[in-house]
Design an enzyme around this catalytic site. Sequence first.
Site, PDB file in Angstrom:
ATOM      1  CB  ILE A  36       2.383 -22.308  -4.427  1.00  0.00           C
ATOM      2  CG1 ILE A  36       3.260 -21.860  -5.586  1.00  0.00           C
ATOM      3  CG2 ILE A  36       1.100 -21.499  -4.341  1.00  0.00           C
ATOM      4  CD1 ILE A  36       2.678 -22.190  -6.951  1.00  0.00           C
ATOM      5  CG  ASN A  97      -9.199 -23.288   5.752  1.00  0.00           C
ATOM      6  OD1 ASN A  97      -9.414 -23.033   6.930  1.00  0.00           O
ATOM      7  ND2 ASN A  97      -8.147 -22.821   5.105  1.00  0.00           N
ATOM      8  CG  HIS A 110      -6.013 -28.358   1.212  1.00  0.00           C
ATOM      9  ND1 HIS A 110      -7.164 -28.306   0.451  1.00  0.00           N
ATOM     10  CD2 HIS A 110      -5.818 -27.100   1.685  1.00  0.00           C
ATOM     11  CE1 HIS A 110      -7.641 -27.073   0.453  1.00  0.00           C
ATOM     12  NE2 HIS A 110      -6.849 -26.314   1.211  1.00  0.00           N
ATOM     13  CG  HIS A 112      -3.399 -25.272   5.302  1.00  0.00           C
ATOM     14  ND1 HIS A 112      -2.859 -24.392   4.387  1.00  0.00           N
ATOM     15  CD2 HIS A 112      -4.704 -25.410   4.939  1.00  0.00           C
ATOM     16  CE1 HIS A 112      -3.799 -24.010   3.517  1.00  0.00           C
ATOM     17  NE2 HIS A 112      -4.920 -24.621   3.839  1.00  0.00           N
TER      18      HIS A 112
END
Length: 126
Positions: A36, A97, A110, A112
Site C-alpha cells: 500500500i 523482516n 511477508h 517484500h
Amino acid sequence: MPYEYDEQNIFAKILRREIPNDTVMETDFTLAFRDIAPQAPEHILVIPKGFYMNYDHFAAEATDPEILDFTRVIGAITHAIGVTPGNGGKGYRLIANAGHDGVQDVPHLHMHILAGRRLGRMIQPI
Ligand code: AMP
C-alpha cells in the site's frame, strides 16, 4: 517460546477478505498483493495463507507444499514482472523482516519483492 499468532493483524484481515488488496497472484497456499506504500516502482508482498508470524515460524511449522508454493510464487512473480537477471531483467531484492531488530510491523510472514529501480546498499550504514 511458541509463537502466538494475532488474528487481528492486517494481513489476517486481508486473507479473510475483511479489507481489500491489490492481488498480483493467488494460489491455494499463497497470496501476493501490492504494498500500500510502495518503496520502489515494483513493491509486492507475498504471504502464506497459513498463520505464520515470520520466516523461522514458517520454516519450522509449515508443510512442504506450503513452503514449495511460497517459493515458487515468489519466483513466478519476479519472472512475470520481468526482473529476473537470468532473462535479461535488471534484478530485484527480497526482504522478510522479523521481530524487533528486523523492524517487522505486521506479524504475519511477508516477503517484500522490490524492483524497478537501483535499490542502493542492502542496509543503511549506522
Ligand atoms: P514490515 O515492516 O516488513 O512488517 O512491512 C509491512 C508492510 O506492509 C509495509 O511495507 C506496509 O506498507 C505494508 N502494508 C500495511 N498495510 C497494508 C495493506 N493494507 N495493504 C498492503 N500493504 C500494506
